[in-house]
Design a protein around this motif. Structure first.
Motif, PDB file in Angstrom:
ATOM      1  N   LYS A 376     -33.707 -71.639  41.780  1.00 30.98           N
ATOM      2  CA  LYS A 376     -33.255 -72.449  40.638  1.00 30.98           C
ATOM      3  C   LYS A 376     -32.414 -73.606  41.153  1.00 30.98           C
ATOM      4  CE  LYS A 376     -33.060 -73.301  36.431  1.00 30.98           C
ATOM      5  NZ  LYS A 376     -34.330 -73.577  35.777  1.00 30.98           N
ATOM      6  N   ALA A 377     -31.483 -73.288  42.069  1.00 32.90           N
ATOM      7  CA  ALA A 377     -30.601 -74.330  42.605  1.00 32.90           C
ATOM      8  C   ALA A 377     -31.406 -75.402  43.342  1.00 32.90           C
ATOM      9  CB  ALA A 377     -29.563 -73.708  43.534  1.00 32.90           C
ATOM     10  N   MET A 378     -32.504 -75.000  43.986  1.00 32.82           N
ATOM     11  CA  MET A 378     -33.343 -75.972  44.719  1.00 32.82           C
ATOM     12  C   MET A 378     -34.104 -76.894  43.778  1.00 32.82           C
ATOM     13  SD  MET A 378     -35.252 -73.812  47.653  1.00 32.82           S
ATOM     14  CE  MET A 378     -34.466 -73.367  49.195  1.00 32.82           C
ATOM     15  N   GLY A 379     -34.222 -76.486  42.536  1.00 31.64           N
ATOM     16  CA  GLY A 379     -34.904 -77.346  41.560  1.00 31.64           C
ATOM     17  C   GLY A 379     -36.242 -76.807  41.084  1.00 31.64           C
ATOM     18  N   PHE A 380     -36.611 -75.584  41.510  1.00 29.91           N
ATOM     19  CA  PHE A 380     -37.870 -75.011  41.025  1.00 29.91           C
ATOM     20  C   PHE A 380     -37.685 -74.472  39.607  1.00 29.91           C
ATOM     21  CE2 PHE A 380     -38.662 -74.623  45.612  1.00 29.91           C
ATOM     22  CZ  PHE A 380     -39.947 -75.135  45.675  1.00 29.91           C
ATOM     23  N   PRO A 381     -38.639 -74.721  38.725  1.00 34.03           N
ATOM     24  CA  PRO A 381     -38.565 -74.080  37.405  1.00 34.03           C
ATOM     25  C   PRO A 381     -38.825 -72.584  37.565  1.00 34.03           C
ATOM     26  CG  PRO A 381     -40.640 -75.266  37.641  1.00 34.03           C
ATOM     27  CD  PRO A 381     -39.854 -75.535  38.889  1.00 34.03           C
ATOM     28  N   THR A 382     -38.282 -71.789  36.646  1.00 33.03           N
ATOM     29  CA  THR A 382     -38.402 -70.326  36.785  1.00 33.03           C
ATOM     30  C   THR A 382     -39.865 -69.875  36.868  1.00 33.03           C
ATOM     31  OG1 THR A 382     -38.153 -70.214  34.408  1.00 33.03           O
ATOM     32  CG2 THR A 382     -36.233 -69.650  35.694  1.00 33.03           C
ATOM     33  N   SER A 383     -40.742 -70.579  36.176  1.00 33.17           N
ATOM     34  CA  SER A 383     -42.142 -70.150  36.166  1.00 33.17           C
ATOM     35  C   SER A 383     -42.788 -70.271  37.555  1.00 33.17           C
ATOM     36  CB  SER A 383     -42.944 -70.969  35.154  1.00 33.17           C
ATOM     37  OG  SER A 383     -42.866 -72.335  35.499  1.00 33.17           O
ATOM     38  N   MET A 384     -42.149 -71.004  38.476  1.00 32.29           N
ATOM     39  CA  MET A 384     -42.707 -71.160  39.832  1.00 32.29           C
ATOM     40  C   MET A 384     -42.214 -70.061  40.785  1.00 32.29           C
ATOM     41  SD  MET A 384     -44.883 -73.459  40.717  1.00 32.29           S
ATOM     42  CE  MET A 384     -44.634 -73.725  42.475  1.00 32.29           C
ATOM     43  N   PHE A 385     -41.226 -69.279  40.365  1.00 33.85           N
ATOM     44  CA  PHE A 385     -40.608 -68.334  41.312  1.00 33.85           C
ATOM     45  C   PHE A 385     -41.624 -67.354  41.900  1.00 33.85           C
ATOM     46  CE2 PHE A 385     -36.044 -68.413  39.381  1.00 33.85           C
ATOM     47  CZ  PHE A 385     -36.002 -69.777  39.596  1.00 33.85           C
ATOM     48  N   THR A 386     -42.450 -66.792  41.028  1.00 30.85           N
ATOM     49  CA  THR A 386     -43.396 -65.788  41.517  1.00 30.85           C
ATOM     50  C   THR A 386     -44.456 -66.439  42.406  1.00 30.85           C
ATOM     51  OG1 THR A 386     -43.015 -64.744  39.392  1.00 30.85           O
ATOM     52  CG2 THR A 386     -44.669 -63.743  40.779  1.00 30.85           C
ATOM     53  N   VAL A 387     -44.729 -67.704  42.151  1.00 35.52           N
ATOM     54  CA  VAL A 387     -45.692 -68.432  42.992  1.00 35.52           C
ATOM     55  C   VAL A 387     -45.149 -68.519  44.426  1.00 35.52           C
ATOM     56  CG1 VAL A 387     -46.805 -70.663  43.354  1.00 35.52           C
ATOM     57  CG2 VAL A 387     -46.590 -69.734  41.043  1.00 35.52           C
ATOM     58  N   LEU A 388     -43.833 -68.764  44.533  1.00 35.88           N
ATOM     59  CA  LEU A 388     -43.229 -68.845  45.867  1.00 35.88           C
ATOM     60  C   LEU A 388     -43.291 -67.498  46.575  1.00 35.88           C
ATOM     61  CD1 LEU A 388     -40.712 -71.197  44.470  1.00 35.88           C
ATOM     62  CD2 LEU A 388     -41.614 -71.562  46.736  1.00 35.88           C
ATOM     63  N   PHE A 389     -43.122 -66.442  45.812  1.00 32.55           N
ATOM     64  CA  PHE A 389     -43.259 -65.084  46.356  1.00 32.55           C
ATOM     65  C   PHE A 389     -44.689 -64.923  46.888  1.00 32.55           C
ATOM     66  CE2 PHE A 389     -41.824 -60.477  45.099  1.00 32.55           C
ATOM     67  CZ  PHE A 389     -42.324 -59.968  46.291  1.00 32.55           C
ATOM     68  N   ALA A 390     -45.658 -65.417  46.135  1.00 33.70           N
ATOM     69  CA  ALA A 390     -47.067 -65.295  46.553  1.00 33.70           C
ATOM     70  C   ALA A 390     -47.337 -66.087  47.831  1.00 33.70           C
ATOM     71  CB  ALA A 390     -47.989 -65.766  45.428  1.00 33.70           C
ATOM     72  N   VAL A 391     -46.696 -67.263  47.960  1.00 38.15           N
ATOM     73  CA  VAL A 391     -46.872 -68.073  49.181  1.00 38.15           C
ATOM     74  C   VAL A 391     -46.461 -67.241  50.396  1.00 38.15           C
ATOM     75  CG1 VAL A 391     -45.943 -70.067  50.447  1.00 38.15           C
ATOM     76  CG2 VAL A 391     -46.603 -70.317  48.042  1.00 38.15           C
ATOM     77  N   ALA A 392     -45.296 -66.586  50.279  1.00 31.80           N
ATOM     78  CA  ALA A 392     -44.798 -65.772  51.398  1.00 31.80           C
ATOM     79  C   ALA A 392     -45.656 -64.534  51.615  1.00 31.80           C
ATOM     80  CB  ALA A 392     -43.353 -65.361  51.118  1.00 31.80           C
ATOM     81  N   ARG A 393     -45.966 -63.831  50.537  1.00 33.54           N
ATOM     82  CA  ARG A 393     -46.635 -62.534  50.655  1.00 33.54           C
ATOM     83  C   ARG A 393     -48.087 -62.672  51.115  1.00 33.54           C
ATOM     84  NH1 ARG A 393     -44.850 -57.627  48.831  1.00 33.54           N
ATOM     85  NH2 ARG A 393     -42.889 -58.487  49.577  1.00 33.54           N
ATOM     86  N   THR A 394     -48.633 -63.890  50.995  1.00 32.13           N
ATOM     87  CA  THR A 394     -49.997 -64.119  51.487  1.00 32.13           C
ATOM     88  C   THR A 394     -50.135 -63.645  52.932  1.00 32.13           C
ATOM     89  OG1 THR A 394     -50.358 -65.960  50.006  1.00 32.13           O
ATOM     90  CG2 THR A 394     -51.686 -65.945  52.002  1.00 32.13           C
ATOM     91  N   VAL A 395     -49.090 -63.879  53.720  1.00 34.00           N
ATOM     92  CA  VAL A 395     -49.119 -63.458  55.131  1.00 34.00           C
ATOM     93  C   VAL A 395     -49.273 -61.938  55.237  1.00 34.00           C
ATOM     94  CG1 VAL A 395     -47.573 -63.198  57.117  1.00 34.00           C
ATOM     95  CG2 VAL A 395     -47.867 -65.420  56.047  1.00 34.00           C
ATOM     96  N   GLY A 396     -48.496 -61.204  54.430  1.00 34.14           N
ATOM     97  CA  GLY A 396     -48.598 -59.738  54.446  1.00 34.14           C
ATOM     98  C   GLY A 396     -49.955 -59.282  53.934  1.00 34.14           C
TER      99      GLY A 396
END
Ligand code: CMC
Length: 434
Positions: A376-396
């Motif tokens: 949130k502090a970085m400027g992402f809207p809340t609806s993008m949070f899970t997308v960022l999780f998906a970006v990371a978890r793609t590796v796993g």
């Protein structure tokens, strides 16, 4: 883990007195497992474990979790050490290949990922088919699944080279698709990736850069983003990873499997929790309302739960939360953010950690509690949070998928059930039904 074992576990049928010896298998560390693979053939019984709380679904060499002790390790390295000393791309290499790379191996991997970050130009037109107010995870399910329609040359899952290319494509392209999803939702032009930036810097650039002016990288934010990605990279056999493995066990292509993982991650009990944390803070509204909401969280007749608290596996603390709490402080200080929600979050954390209900049930802030606040502090809207999780978890997901496909004994996943519906009954013609 060898399947050759001397150890056994005896199961007795109290109705017939028959007893069965089941092999016990040991991993490198952690609890042993009772091998029930032949149980049905030998006893005519299935095991029953609907939420898989006592079931090991596979062998894996990637990630180890000890929930009681708050330990998370990838390929034998603790998450704290990786978060402090490594980078997301190096952790990606580690998860995918088994060992930390040499400098030469890293440079080659970095080059491969960097040069796969662009997506087929035709994919841009997919976005136009979505409403601008679509949830970003809905768009991600669609466009990631759509990748299999573009990269036909890497869909043969039995060819190791094609598997590797697909893995690199997914790790490299999902951040680009995620950033495009964000840009589409705010009506801004898509930003093509920049090969002179590292993984996290490039991702921030694609999200927040504009063609009309140079983008200045903030190292504190890039570092926090890299930590968030490391901390979410893999987490053993969680719901989305199990979904990816289940989809992959049918020999579906990796792009389709990862899209299934994204759908599973979307739910608020899993990856959707970081969005739910911010929504909950908005709902609570003010520090004075915390006691009222804590009472609601304890009330079994009230669906309200304290989002960002508790974990299926960690029952003392979430090791990822400690690392992220520090990054959270750094980001907030650097940005000089003065958001009353953050003050509210800290007060909620303090009060809940002293409350006997939460103490007795070992409910403490999990990784999503802090990641939501940083994003949130970085400027992402809340609806993008899970997308960022998906970006990371793609590796796993990709690493777990690859490990599964390379397992010689791969068979399609097919759980059984305890049937509780009607027993056999005769069909009644419609004009005779009551
Ligand atoms: N607020 C209030 N009570 C809770 C909460 C909560 N967040 N979490 C668990 N409890 C209670 C639950 O009602 C139960 O009480 P009782 O023993 O009196 O029936 C007890 O604590 C044990 O909980 P559980 O439901 O058996 O725990 P679970 O393992 O099934 O659920 C969870 C784990 C993460 C789904 C749950 O704690 C939860 O819904 N938390 C909020 C959502 C959240 O933050 N999820 C992100 C998890 S971390 C990201 C990831 O790794 O995916």
């Amino acid at each position: 883990m060898s399947d050759e074992t001397e150890k056994t576990f005896t199961l007795t049928d109290d109705q017939t007195g028959a007893s069965y010896k089941l092999p016990v298998l040991d991993g490198t560390t952690g609890p042993s497992v009772i091998d029930v693979r032949k149980l049905y053939a030998e006893t005519d019984h299935f095991t029953f474990d609907p939420s898989f709380t006592s079931t090991g679904s596979c062998k894996s060499r990637l990630t180890f979790i000890d929930g009681e002790k708050g330990i998370l390790m990838h390929r034998g390295y603790t998450i704290e050490e990786l978060a402090e000393k490594s980078s997301f791309l190096e952790v990606a290499y580690l998860l995918l290949n088994g060992d930390l790379p040499t400098q030469k191996e890293f440079d080659e991997f970095d080059h491969n990922i960097t040069y796969h970050t662009m997506v087929h130009e035709q994919l841009n037109y997919f976005y136009r088919g979505f409403r601008r107010d679509a949830h970003p995870m809905a768009i991600m399910c669609g466009v990631v699944g759509g990748l299999s329609a573009f990269y036909h040359d890497s869909l043969d899952i039995w060819d190791p080279q094609q598997r590797e290319i697909s893995a690199h494509r997914l790790i490299a392209k999902i951040p680009t698709l995620a950033a495009m999803t964000y840009k589409y939702s705010v009506g801004q032009p898509f930003m093509y990736p920049r090969n002179d930036l590292n993984f996290s810097e490039n991702f921030l650039y694609m999200c927040f850069g504009m063609p009309s002016e140079p983008y200045k990288i903030n190292p504190v934010l890039a570092n926090a983003m890299d930590k968030i990605l490391i901390l979410h990279a893999d987490h053993e056999q969680n719901a989305s990873t199990s979904t990816v493995r289940m989809a992959g066990s049918s020999q579906a292509n990796p792009f389709a499997c990862i899209s299934a993982g994204i759908a599973s991650l979307w739910g608020p009990a899993h990856g959707g929790a970081n969005q739910a944390v911010l929504e909950m803070l908005d709902q609570i509204g003010h520090k004075d309302n915390i006691p009222e909401f804590l009472e609601r969280a304890k009330d079994k007749d009230d669906p309200f739960r304290l989002m960002g608290f508790g974990h299926r596996v960690y029952k003392n603390f979430d090791p990822r939360a400690g690392v992220l709490k520090k990054a959270c402080d750094e980001v907030l200080e650097d940005l000089g953010v003065d958001d009353p929600r953050l003050e509210l979050a800290m007060e909620l954390e303090r009060i809940a950690l002293e409350d006997p209900y939460f103490v007795e049930r070992k409910l403490f802030p999990n990784v999503d509690f802090y990641s939501g606040i940083i994003l949130k502090a970085m400027g992402f809207p809340t609806s993008m949070f899970t997308v960022l999780f998906a970006v990371a978890r793609t590796v796993g997901w990709v690493s777990q998928w690859k490990e599964m496909i390379e397992e010689p004994s791969l068979r399609i996943g097919r759980p059984r059930q305890l049937y509780t519906g009607p027993a056999q009954r005769p069909y009644v013609a419609i004009n005779k039904r009551k």
